[in-house]
Scaffold this active site. Structure first.
Site, PDB file in Angstrom:
ATOM      1  CB  SER A   6     -24.476 -55.795 -76.697  1.00 22.51           C
ATOM      2  OG  SER A   6     -24.556 -57.041 -76.016  1.00 22.51           O
ATOM      3  CG  HIS A  31     -24.279 -57.287 -80.801  1.00 28.94           C
ATOM      4  ND1 HIS A  31     -23.582 -57.523 -81.964  1.00 28.94           N
ATOM      5  CD2 HIS A  31     -23.585 -57.917 -79.821  1.00 28.94           C
ATOM      6  CE1 HIS A  31     -22.511 -58.259 -81.707  1.00 28.94           C
ATOM      7  NE2 HIS A  31     -22.480 -58.513 -80.399  1.00 28.94           N
ATOM      8  CG  ASP A  33     -23.102 -60.321 -77.252  1.00 24.65           C
ATOM      9  OD1 ASP A  33     -22.377 -60.492 -78.244  1.00 24.65           O
ATOM     10  OD2 ASP A  33     -23.282 -59.210 -76.704  1.00 24.65           O
ATOM     11  CG  MET A  35     -21.635 -65.529 -74.466  1.00 20.88           C
ATOM     12  SD  MET A  35     -21.073 -64.622 -73.024  1.00 20.88           S
ATOM     13  CE  MET A  35     -20.953 -62.969 -73.722  1.00 20.88           C
ATOM     14  CG  HIS A  64     -20.963 -61.914 -81.316  1.00 25.77           C
ATOM     15  ND1 HIS A  64     -20.311 -61.078 -80.445  1.00 25.77           N
ATOM     16  CD2 HIS A  64     -20.020 -62.796 -81.760  1.00 25.77           C
ATOM     17  CE1 HIS A  64     -19.044 -61.435 -80.354  1.00 25.77           C
ATOM     18  NE2 HIS A  64     -18.839 -62.483 -81.137  1.00 25.77           N
ATOM     19  CG  MET A  66     -18.960 -64.882 -78.509  1.00 23.02           C
ATOM     20  SD  MET A  66     -19.152 -63.588 -77.287  1.00 23.02           S
ATOM     21  CE  MET A  66     -20.872 -63.174 -77.587  1.00 23.02           C
ATOM     22  CG  MET A 135     -14.301 -60.466 -80.494  1.00 18.75           C
ATOM     23  SD  MET A 135     -15.972 -59.937 -80.045  1.00 18.75           S
ATOM     24  CE  MET A 135     -15.782 -59.343 -78.355  1.00 18.75           C
ATOM     25  N   GLY A 140     -16.841 -62.820 -73.898  1.00 14.00           N
ATOM     26  CA  GLY A 140     -17.348 -63.553 -72.732  1.00 14.00           C
ATOM     27  C   GLY A 140     -18.100 -62.674 -71.754  1.00 14.00           C
ATOM     28  CG  PHE A 141     -17.194 -61.814 -68.854  1.00 12.48           C
ATOM     29  CD1 PHE A 141     -18.109 -62.410 -67.977  1.00 12.48           C
ATOM     30  CD2 PHE A 141     -16.052 -62.523 -69.210  1.00 12.48           C
ATOM     31  CE1 PHE A 141     -17.867 -63.681 -67.473  1.00 12.48           C
ATOM     32  CE2 PHE A 141     -15.804 -63.798 -68.706  1.00 12.48           C
ATOM     33  CZ  PHE A 141     -16.721 -64.374 -67.826  1.00 12.48           C
ATOM     34  N   GLY A 143     -18.820 -54.932 -70.384  1.00 11.81           N
ATOM     35  CA  GLY A 143     -18.202 -54.001 -69.427  1.00 11.81           C
ATOM     36  C   GLY A 143     -16.701 -54.090 -69.290  1.00 11.81           C
ATOM     37  CG  ASP A 173     -18.900 -56.952 -79.671  1.00 16.55           C
ATOM     38  OD1 ASP A 173     -19.197 -56.274 -78.676  1.00 16.55           O
ATOM     39  OD2 ASP A 173     -19.337 -58.106 -79.873  1.00 16.55           O
TER      40      ASP A 173
HETATM   41  C1  DX5 Z   1     -18.584 -59.590 -75.311  1.00 16.41           C
HETATM   42  C2  DX5 Z   1     -19.753 -59.379 -76.226  1.00 16.41           C
HETATM   43  C3  DX5 Z   1     -20.079 -57.956 -76.423  1.00 16.41           C
HETATM   44  C4  DX5 Z   1     -20.477 -57.233 -75.179  1.00 16.41           C
HETATM   45  C5  DX5 Z   1     -20.067 -55.804 -75.348  1.00 16.41           C
HETATM   46  O1  DX5 Z   1     -18.246 -60.922 -75.275  1.00 16.41           O
HETATM   47  O2  DX5 Z   1     -19.506 -59.939 -77.509  1.00 16.41           O
HETATM   48  O3  DX5 Z   1     -21.066 -57.773 -77.445  1.00 16.41           O
HETATM   49  O4  DX5 Z   1     -21.844 -57.306 -74.898  1.00 16.41           O
HETATM   50  O5  DX5 Z   1     -20.266 -55.183 -74.145  1.00 16.41           O
HETATM   51  P1  DX5 Z   1     -19.603 -53.802 -73.741  1.00 16.41           P
HETATM   52  O6  DX5 Z   1     -20.045 -52.794 -74.751  1.00 16.41           O
HETATM   53  O7  DX5 Z   1     -20.143 -53.585 -72.389  1.00 16.41           O
HETATM   54  O8  DX5 Z   1     -18.101 -53.999 -73.766  1.00 16.41           O
HETATM   55 ZN    ZN Z   2     -20.937 -59.322 -79.164  1.00 15.93          ZN
END
Ligand code: DX5
Ligand code: ZN
Length: 214
Positions: A6, A31, A33, A35, A64, A66, A135, A140-141, A143, A173
């Site tokens: 990602s 990937h 993301d 948002m 992806h 969101m 998920m 949303g974030f 880490g 994910d």
């Molecule tokens: C979260 C995203 C993920 C995120 C995964 O909302 O959809 O794709 O980037 O990040 P890590 O691998 O750091 O949990």
């Molecule tokens: Zn994602």
């Protein structure tokens, strides 16, 4: 294992350097993301960035979304260069119609479930889906910590797919690293998304390699 790093965790000031690293890696997908600050409490990036990434790589872009009502953007996602369009179950009033329009636009159709949405919600549409993304954190974030109940959901989804003799891929994910990735693989996952584990690593190529080998 298919690995989809990602770029949410990439260095946006050095995006072409980071994409170049992914190009040299064994990661099969990239990937992206998106948002909107409404469906999730964060805003990331949109179509101009995806288009720029698509010019820097030949790897399939796994987008992806969101965002609320993602069906409005099927043409824009395709035009930005996506191969896979991933929409949230919770964001689509007419999910069947959205899935059909993604496929008509020539992309693979993926549906994402939030941690609190049961796998059983997909039983009447699973035959139409190329990929289901579970998920393993609240979206949303990057880490965040892996939610362990996702392993049980992965086993349930594996059974639903196998019982129906389908080839739908299972993607996880959130919070994926070598340890949680190994557990996801044992539970039946086909695709792992990894943001923080790859981009915070001192040796991102080796980290990707370890996930691909699971
Ligand atoms: C979260 C995203 C993920 C995120 C995964 O909302 O959809 O794709 O980037 O990040 P890590 O691998 O750091 O949990
Ligand atoms: Zn994602």
């Amino acid at each position: 294992m298919i690995v989809s790093p990602s770029i949410l965790s990439a260095d946006f000031g050095q995006l072409s350097r980071d994409i170049d690293m992914l190009n040299r890696s064994r990661a099969q997908w990239i990937h992206c993301d998106v948002m909107d600050g409404v469906f999730v409490p964060n805003i990331s990036f949109g179509f101009p960035v995806i288009k720029a990434v698509s010019k820097l790589t030949d790897k399939p872009l796994d987008v992806h979304l969101m965002i609320v009502d993602p069906g409005r953007y099927v043409g824009a996602v395709r035009d930005a260069g996506a191969s896979i369009m991933n929409v949230h179950f919770e964001a689509c009033t007419h999910l069947h119609r959205v899935v059909q329009s993604i496929k008509e636009a020539g992309m693979k159709a993926a549906v994402t479930l939030n941690p609190a949405t049961p796998v059983a919600m997909l039983q009447d549409i699973i035959g139409e889906l190329d990929i289901v993304l579970l998920m393993s954190v609240n979206p949303g974030f990057g880490g965040q910590k892996f939610i362990r109940h996702t392993l049980e959901k992965t086993r349930q989804l594996r059974k639903l797919i196998d019982d129906n003799k389908l080839s739908t891929l299972i993607e996880l994910d959130g919070g994926i690293n070598a340890m949680t990735g190994a557990e996801a693989a044992a539970a039946g996952a086909d695709v792992l998304v990894a943001g923080n584990a790859v981009f915070a690593s001192d040796k991102p190529l080796a980290t990707i390699e370890a996930l691909v080998s699971l």
